[in-house]
Write an enzyme that holds these catalytic residues in place. Structure first.
Site, mmCIF file in Angstrom:
data_model
loop_
_atom_site.group_PDB
_atom_site.id
_atom_site.type_symbol
_atom_site.label_atom_id
_atom_site.label_comp_id
_atom_site.label_asym_id
_atom_site.label_seq_id
_atom_site.Cartn_x
_atom_site.Cartn_y
_atom_site.Cartn_z
ATOM 1 N N HIS A 143 0.816 -1.213 0.000
ATOM 2 C CA HIS A 143 0.000 0.000 0.000
ATOM 3 C C HIS A 143 0.850 1.263 0.000
ATOM 4 O O HIS A 143 0.403 2.320 -0.451
ATOM 5 C CB HIS A 143 -0.970 -0.005 1.184
ATOM 6 N N ASN B 31 -7.616 1.339 3.255
ATOM 7 C CA ASN B 31 -6.854 1.261 4.516
ATOM 8 C C ASN B 31 -7.699 1.394 5.771
ATOM 9 O O ASN B 31 -7.377 0.804 6.807
ATOM 10 C CB ASN B 31 -5.782 2.363 4.541
ATOM 11 N N HIS C 228 -1.536 -13.135 -0.832
ATOM 12 C CA HIS C 228 -2.778 -13.528 -0.159
ATOM 13 C C HIS C 228 -2.740 -14.981 0.322
ATOM 14 O O HIS C 228 -3.778 -15.526 0.695
ATOM 15 C CB HIS C 228 -3.987 -13.292 -1.074
HETATM 16 C C1 HEM Z 1 -3.900 -7.684 -6.873
HETATM 17 C C2 HEM Z 1 -4.588 -6.737 -6.287
HETATM 18 C C3 HEM Z 1 -4.938 -6.782 -4.831
HETATM 19 C C4 HEM Z 1 -6.160 -6.593 -4.299
HETATM 20 C C5 HEM Z 1 -7.439 -6.281 -5.057
HETATM 21 C C6 HEM Z 1 -6.041 -6.771 -2.880
HETATM 22 C C7 HEM Z 1 -7.074 -6.647 -1.978
HETATM 23 C C8 HEM Z 1 -7.015 -6.963 -0.645
HETATM 24 C C9 HEM Z 1 -8.113 -6.916 0.268
HETATM 25 C C10 HEM Z 1 -9.522 -6.437 -0.074
HETATM 26 C C11 HEM Z 1 -7.687 -7.362 1.461
HETATM 27 C C12 HEM Z 1 -8.508 -7.508 2.733
HETATM 28 C C13 HEM Z 1 -8.636 -6.163 3.417
HETATM 29 C C14 HEM Z 1 -9.691 -6.171 4.502
HETATM 30 O O1 HEM Z 1 -10.777 -6.711 4.288
HETATM 31 O O2 HEM Z 1 -9.424 -5.617 5.584
HETATM 32 C C15 HEM Z 1 -6.298 -7.698 1.326
HETATM 33 C C16 HEM Z 1 -5.504 -8.189 2.328
HETATM 34 C C17 HEM Z 1 -4.167 -8.482 2.174
HETATM 35 N N1 HEM Z 1 -3.397 -8.206 1.061
HETATM 36 FE FE1 HEM Z 1 -4.074 -7.667 -0.757
HETATM 37 N N2 HEM Z 1 -4.750 -7.067 -2.571
HETATM 38 C C18 HEM Z 1 -4.033 -7.083 -3.728
HETATM 39 C C19 HEM Z 1 -2.682 -7.291 -3.854
HETATM 40 C C20 HEM Z 1 -1.830 -7.558 -2.803
HETATM 41 C C21 HEM Z 1 -0.393 -7.582 -2.895
HETATM 42 C C22 HEM Z 1 0.410 -7.239 -4.153
HETATM 43 C C23 HEM Z 1 0.067 -7.909 -1.668
HETATM 44 C C24 HEM Z 1 1.490 -8.097 -1.213
HETATM 45 C C25 HEM Z 1 2.443 -8.591 -1.959
HETATM 46 C C26 HEM Z 1 -1.079 -8.102 -0.813
HETATM 47 C C27 HEM Z 1 -1.023 -8.505 0.488
HETATM 48 C C28 HEM Z 1 -2.131 -8.631 1.322
HETATM 49 C C29 HEM Z 1 -2.070 -9.230 2.638
HETATM 50 C C30 HEM Z 1 -0.852 -9.883 3.258
HETATM 51 C C31 HEM Z 1 -3.347 -9.113 3.191
HETATM 52 C C32 HEM Z 1 -3.792 -9.537 4.603
HETATM 53 C C33 HEM Z 1 -3.441 -8.425 5.580
HETATM 54 C C34 HEM Z 1 -3.781 -8.708 7.034
HETATM 55 O O3 HEM Z 1 -4.180 -9.812 7.405
HETATM 56 O O4 HEM Z 1 -3.645 -7.748 7.829
HETATM 57 N N3 HEM Z 1 -2.208 -7.848 -1.523
HETATM 58 N N4 HEM Z 1 -5.903 -7.424 0.031
#
Ligand code: HEM
Ligand code: NAG
Length: 337
Positions: free
Chosen positions: A83, A111, A210
């Protein structure tokens, strides 16, 4: 009088530091043998080689202790780096608190009630300031913390390029526009990543982030109630903790990887071919389109996922950093100096 308390705190800090530096000497020797000086304005892995030799151990120690307390924190730190980099480059902008004159990124839609780990970054920053004050940027701390998190949870390692400086500003609107939402379709995902110099393969590999962490009901409600490319029993089981009506249970959590959410592996991709992607955007990567073959390759060959993920993390870390005399080295990651 507060003096005894100050002394006590200093004592505790000294103990923590000696604990954190157990392997420091041997690592410093390795750096001595293999490190090469470099003073140009682009990022380099040995940027703090002489100015902060204890940097890597200090960050790792704090990251590891945070993850031992709560495994999810590794996921949260990885996401913070993503982010940061997707909004005007990797410049620590995501870490800035709002002020009367600054609407920062923490309250942007992707965020708010979601991004976490800021206290851990604060902890790392104060430990780093203790060993080399005024030297290391918050943007670089985030890059190292993301790598250390992935490693701690069983994923690949890579050499982190360093030398980023911290922004004087943050942008709520750039965060709202720049971070892809979970409602994105495949073309939107591809073009968003391409616009930042990341290929379609980088996008699929990075989405493998993810394989760890959690999402809120509000991020996947429409998918589990309204979509057809989803495994029926998986949808039903997610519905049991994510009510249909918006406003109820919005913050209830579910793992992004239903099998091993605290282990960095390739199960995220095996879920997708079973139609068990949690987010709409996740399932887009395996939905009859051009990225199906990449997903399949990462299932067949986990080490190709690991090496592509590491390569893509380095590329993501290269997105328009502030270098040289641009920006600043923040004293406190939450505010400009
Ligand atoms: C491809 C496009 C992406 C989308 C649309 C996306 C979207 C999201 C969403 C909606 C969440 C859940 C947020 C919530 O409900 O609070 C999430 C969590 C997460 N995302 Fe992504 N994401 C993307 C790419 C990435 C990338 C590139 C990374 C890191 C390399 C990443 C790492 C994470 C991680 C580790 C979580 C869990 C965080 C936690 O448990 O605190 N995401 N993402
Ligand atoms: C499902 O789709 C319908 C029709 O577009 C919409 O009215 C409804 O709000 C959606 N439900 C959820 C849970 O997203």
């Amino acid at each position: 009088m507060t003096l005894p308390r100050v002394l006590f705190l200093k004592h505790m800090q000294a103990m923590a530091n000696s604990f954190c530096s157990t392997f420091m000497i041997s690592l410093a020797l390795l750096v001595l043998v293999f490190g090469i000086g470099n003073a140009n304005a682009s990022l380099s892995t040995n940027f703090y080689y002489s100015s902060c030799p204890k940097l890597f151990d200090t960050v790792k120690c704090t990251v590891e202790s945070a993850i031992s307390k709560e495994a999810r924190m590794g996921a949260s730190l990885l996401r913070l780096f993503f982010h940061d980099c997707f909004v005007n480059g990797c410049d620590g902008s995501v870490l800035l608190d709002d002020t009367s004159s600054l609407s920062g990124e923490k309250n942007a839609a992707p965020n708010r009630n979601s991004a976490r780990g800021f206290e851990v970054i604060d902890k790392i920053k104060s430990a780093v300031e203790h060993v080399c004050p005024g030297v290391v940027s918050c943007a670089d701390i985030l890059a190292i913390a993301a790598r250390d998190s992935v490693v701690k949870l069983g994923g690949p390692t890579w050499d982190v390029k360093l030398g980023r400086r911290d922004s004087h500003t943050a942008s709520l609107s750039a965060a709202n526009n720049g971070i892809p939402p979970p409602t994105s379709n495949l073309n939107q995902l591809i073009s968003r990543f391409n616009a930042l110099g990341l290929s379609t393969k980088d996008m699929v590999a990075l989405s493998g982030g993810h394989t760890i962490g959690q999402a809120r009901c509000t991020s996947f409600r429409a998918r589990i109630y309204n979509e057809s490319n989803i495994d029926t029993s998986f949808a039903r089981s997610r519905q049991s903790t994510c009510p249909r009506a918006s406003g109820s249970g919005d913050n209830n959590l579910a793992p992004l990887d239903l099998t091993t959410p605290t282990f960095f592996d390739n199960h995220y991709f095996s879920n997708l071919i079973q139609k068990k992607g949690l987010l709409h955007s996740d399932q887009q990567l395996f939905n009859g389109g051009s990225t199906d073959s990449i997903v399949q390759a990462y299932i067949n060959n986990p080490s190709s996922f690991f090496s592509d993920f590491a390569t893509a993390m380095i590329k993501m870390g290269d997105i328009t950093p502030l270098t040289g005399s641009k920006g600043e080295i923040r004293k406190n990651c939450r505010r400009v100096n």
